[in-house]
Design a protein around this motif. Structure first.
Motif, short mmCIF file in Angstrom:
data_model
loop_
_atom_site.label_atom_id
_atom_site.label_comp_id
_atom_site.label_asym_id
_atom_site.label_seq_id
_atom_site.Cartn_x
_atom_site.Cartn_y
_atom_site.Cartn_z
N GLN A 12 0.82 -1.22 0.00
CA GLN A 12 0.00 0.00 0.00
C GLN A 12 0.86 1.27 0.00
O GLN A 12 0.36 2.36 0.22
CB GLN A 12 -0.91 0.01 1.23
CG GLN A 12 -1.96 -1.08 1.24
CD GLN A 12 -2.99 -0.87 0.15
OE1 GLN A 12 -3.49 0.24 -0.01
NE2 GLN A 12 -3.30 -1.90 -0.62
N GLY A 13 2.15 1.11 -0.18
CA GLY A 13 3.01 2.29 -0.28
C GLY A 13 3.28 2.99 1.03
O GLY A 13 3.60 4.18 1.05
N TYR A 14 3.18 2.27 2.15
CA TYR A 14 3.46 2.90 3.44
C TYR A 14 4.96 3.22 3.58
O TYR A 14 5.34 4.12 4.31
CB TYR A 14 3.01 2.01 4.59
CG TYR A 14 1.52 1.75 4.60
CD1 TYR A 14 0.63 2.82 4.75
CD2 TYR A 14 1.00 0.47 4.47
CE1 TYR A 14 -0.74 2.59 4.76
CE2 TYR A 14 -0.37 0.25 4.48
CZ TYR A 14 -1.24 1.30 4.62
OH TYR A 14 -2.58 1.08 4.63
N ALA A 15 5.78 2.42 2.90
CA ALA A 15 7.23 2.70 2.78
C ALA A 15 8.01 2.52 4.08
O ALA A 15 9.14 2.98 4.17
CB ALA A 15 7.48 4.08 2.18
N ASN A 16 7.42 1.85 5.07
CA ASN A 16 8.20 1.59 6.29
C ASN A 16 9.44 0.74 5.97
O ASN A 16 10.47 0.89 6.61
CB ASN A 16 7.34 0.86 7.33
CG ASN A 16 6.39 1.79 8.04
OD1 ASN A 16 6.43 3.01 7.85
ND2 ASN A 16 5.52 1.24 8.87
N VAL A 18 11.32 0.88 3.36
CA VAL A 18 12.39 1.71 2.80
C VAL A 18 13.11 2.46 3.92
O VAL A 18 14.33 2.61 3.91
CB VAL A 18 11.83 2.71 1.77
CG1 VAL A 18 12.97 3.39 1.02
CG2 VAL A 18 10.89 2.01 0.80
N ASP A 26 12.69 0.05 -2.21
CA ASP A 26 12.31 1.40 -2.63
C ASP A 26 10.85 1.32 -3.03
O ASP A 26 10.26 0.23 -3.04
CB ASP A 26 13.19 1.86 -3.80
CG ASP A 26 13.17 3.39 -3.97
OD1 ASP A 26 12.43 4.08 -3.21
OD2 ASP A 26 13.87 3.89 -4.85
N ILE A 27 10.23 2.47 -3.32
CA ILE A 27 8.89 2.41 -3.90
C ILE A 27 8.90 3.20 -5.20
O ILE A 27 9.69 4.13 -5.37
CB ILE A 27 7.79 2.96 -2.95
CG1 ILE A 27 8.13 4.36 -2.44
CG2 ILE A 27 7.53 2.02 -1.81
CD1 ILE A 27 6.97 5.02 -1.72
N ASP A 29 6.81 5.22 -8.59
CA ASP A 29 5.95 6.40 -8.68
C ASP A 29 4.49 6.08 -8.34
O ASP A 29 3.73 6.98 -7.99
CB ASP A 29 6.03 7.01 -10.09
CG ASP A 29 7.38 7.69 -10.32
OD1 ASP A 29 8.01 8.12 -9.32
OD2 ASP A 29 7.81 7.79 -11.48
N GLY A 31 3.77 4.14 -5.91
CA GLY A 31 3.74 3.80 -4.49
C GLY A 31 3.79 2.30 -4.24
O GLY A 31 3.32 1.83 -3.20
N CYS A 55 6.23 -3.70 7.95
CA CYS A 55 5.21 -3.52 6.90
C CYS A 55 3.81 -3.66 7.51
O CYS A 55 3.49 -4.71 8.06
CB CYS A 55 5.37 -4.54 5.79
SG CYS A 55 4.04 -4.40 4.57
N TYR B 317 5.08 8.86 12.28
CA TYR B 317 4.49 8.51 10.98
C TYR B 317 3.15 7.84 11.23
O TYR B 317 3.05 6.89 12.00
CB TYR B 317 5.41 7.56 10.22
CG TYR B 317 4.82 7.03 8.93
CD1 TYR B 317 4.43 7.90 7.91
CD2 TYR B 317 4.64 5.68 8.74
CE1 TYR B 317 3.89 7.43 6.74
CE2 TYR B 317 4.10 5.18 7.56
CZ TYR B 317 3.73 6.06 6.56
OH TYR B 317 3.19 5.58 5.40
N GLN B 328 -0.95 10.32 4.47
CA GLN B 328 0.23 9.98 5.27
C GLN B 328 0.74 11.24 5.97
O GLN B 328 0.89 12.28 5.34
CB GLN B 328 1.33 9.38 4.37
CG GLN B 328 0.89 8.07 3.71
CD GLN B 328 1.86 7.54 2.68
OE1 GLN B 328 2.24 8.23 1.77
NE2 GLN B 328 2.26 6.29 2.83
N PRO B 371 2.75 8.47 -2.30
CA PRO B 371 3.68 7.80 -1.38
C PRO B 371 5.14 8.21 -1.56
O PRO B 371 5.89 8.29 -0.59
CB PRO B 371 3.49 6.31 -1.71
CG PRO B 371 2.09 6.24 -2.21
CD PRO B 371 1.87 7.51 -2.98
N ARG B 372 5.56 8.49 -2.79
CA ARG B 372 6.97 8.85 -2.97
C ARG B 372 7.30 10.19 -2.29
O ARG B 372 8.39 10.36 -1.74
CB ARG B 372 7.35 8.91 -4.45
CG ARG B 372 7.75 7.55 -4.98
CD ARG B 372 8.20 7.60 -6.42
NE ARG B 372 9.51 8.21 -6.59
CZ ARG B 372 10.67 7.59 -6.38
NH1 ARG B 372 10.68 6.34 -5.95
NH2 ARG B 372 11.81 8.21 -6.58
#
Lengths: 69, 404
Positions: A12-16, A18, A26-27, A29, A31, A55, B317, B328, B371-372
């Motif tokens: 879901q693009g939370y990016a924890n 990363v 990485d994510i 564009d 997400g 995650c 976060y 976010q 997200p980015r």
């Protein structure tokens, strides 16, 4: 050697991940997680597993190389 | 010599991750995970979304099943919550009267929904546990009207879920004229409020509730909203009462030092912990999923390596999924901070609001559907950066996408 398995549908693009290990994750564009390095040397394994455990949707698994599934 | 024992009280995300992190750190003692609910440990973010909607099952949100617990060497003590702590004897008292000895203790009892101050009746819900969410799901099957009191993240998510389930009349009530204006500047908070109206939810902001009766909700302006079902989402209170009189300092949570230690060999984490945050130089209590997970890793490290403890100094976060919006928040955000809005690739749907402290330093961000940009903000917060640098980095994302 361990391997990273990512569930791109669950991500879901939370990016924890990363934040936890930006040499491995990485994510993009949209997400969605990008695995930069699928094979994890044993000394890095714990750190990458720690990142995977952050995650929120459990989209990441670190498995033994050659293990089923 | 018997093996050392770590008792973890609280079997939600923080407690489960602490148990797993202890093993990852190489802890070879006994690990006991104590929970007051009989259900296997489960994850809470889906309770207001996929689980409430019936799209995720109990199995889907389980954090640790019996097999995984056995594999990790974690003894589950479920349906038997802690009722007291004897610090001198190093024992935790459980609901069934038994006492568990510990060498290290982890307090992760979380927070519970603030109860309705307007009394309860059938059809009035809070949502904090899986049982709460199941009861609400059952009532939502009857259709509307649904009134949600409190337009914070949980209330907003429930409104979005109910709308997606086809509940025709959903009303979101909040005594604050612009909900979320404490954590967002008013212009952005208004945009969030407008999102509900765009998706067919009626909003009654700036109006308080005077009572809830069998047929509906009475408001301070004299109007009355018919309601078959009412949800009260007005925050949470830490589950710390059981520790009063234990000798630990309890003050809106378990007070801890920068290493999340409440006393020697007693650690607290997650919603119930109020620890000294080195970045902010004061005690902080955070009710966020990511904080619980990061603090669990830190506590596990500190139990296994007591000689080289790590301070818990996270970049805040938190996320919220409402309708098709992914929101976010990172770092500090709020109306008193200077801010700048950066439009995303599709500006109607995606944007980032960046906040600065007095010196122009980057303080935090609210990012919608991008997200980015959120990731850039979080990295910059961890490293310390100027607002204009972060702004340039995020603007470069759209420049890049336009070139493609």
């Amino acid at each position: 050697m361990a391997v990273v398995k990512a569930d791109l549908q669950a991500c879901q693009g939370y990016a924890n991940c990363v934040i936890g290990a930006d040499d491995v994750f990485d994510i993009d564009d949209d997400g969605v997680v990008v695995v930069l390095k699928a094979e994890i040397p044993e000394p890095d394994r714990r750190r990458v597993e720690d990142a995977a455990r952050t995650c929120p949707v459990s989209a990441l698994v670190i498995a033994d190389d050659g293990a089923g599934e | 010599m018997s093996r050392p024992t770590t008792v973890i009280v609280g079997a939600s995300i923080g407690g489960v991750r602490a148990a797993q992190a202890l093993r990852a750190e190489g802890y070879d003692g006994e690990v006991v995970l104590v929970g007051d609910e009989t259900a296997l440990p489960y994850d809470k973010p889906p309770l207001s979304k996929a689980f409430l909607a019936g799209k995720a099952t109990a199995a889907d949100i389980t954090l640790l099943d019996e097999e995984q617990a056995a594999a990790a060497g974690v003894r589950l003590e479920l349906g038997n919550g802690a009722t007291g702590l004897d610090l001198a004897a190093r024992k935790v008292e459980l609901a069934d009267g038994s006492r568990l000895s510990f060498d290290d203790l982890v307090l992760a009892t979380g927070a519970r929904a603030r109860p309705s101050p307007w009394g309860g009746r059938s059809g009035v819900h809070v949502v904090r546990t899986a049982a709460d969410a199941l009861a609400l799901r059952e009532d939502l099957r009857r259709g509307g009207p649904l009134v949600i009191v409190g337009a914070g993240f949980v209330g907003a998510e429930i409104a979005a879920t109910a709308t997606a389930l086809g509940i025709a009349e959903v009303t979101l009530v909040d005594p604050v004229a612009v909900p979320l204006s404490r954590v967002l500047n008013p212009a952005v908070a208004e945009r969030f409020g407008a999102l509900h109206a765009e998706r067919g939810v009626t909003t009654r902001f700036g109006v308080g509730v005077t009572g809830i009766d069998s047929g509906g909700v009475r408001l301070t302006d004299g109007t009355r909203l018919d309601a078959a079902t009412v949800v009260v989402g007005i925050g949470a209170v830490p589950n710390d009462e059981w520790l009063r009189g234990s000798g630990l300092t309890i003050d809106d949570g378990v007070v801890c030092d920068r290493f999340s230690r409440a006393s020697e060999d007693v650690h607290a984490l997650g919603d119930v912990a109020r620890w000294f945050h080195p970045r902010h130089g004061r005690l902080v209590r955070a009710e966020h999923w990511t904080n619980a997970v990061e603090q669990a890793a830190c506590v596990a490290h500190n139990i296994v390596h007591p000689g080289t403890p790590r301070a818990h100094a996270p970049v805040e976060y938190v996320w919220s999924d409402q309708y098709d919006w992914k929101i976010q928040l990172a770092g500090r955000t709020g109306g008193e901070l200077a801010h700048v809005l950066v439009p995303g690739p599709d500006p109607a749907r995606a944007f980032a609001v960046l906040y600065a402290d007095r010196g122009g330093g980057f303080a935090g961000a609210v990012v919608v559907n991008w997200p980015r940009a959120s990731l850039i903000a979080r990295r910059a917060l961890a490293a310390t950066a100027a607002l204009d640098t972060v702004q340039a980095d995020i603007e470069a994302l759209t420049a890049k996408e336009e070139r493609v």
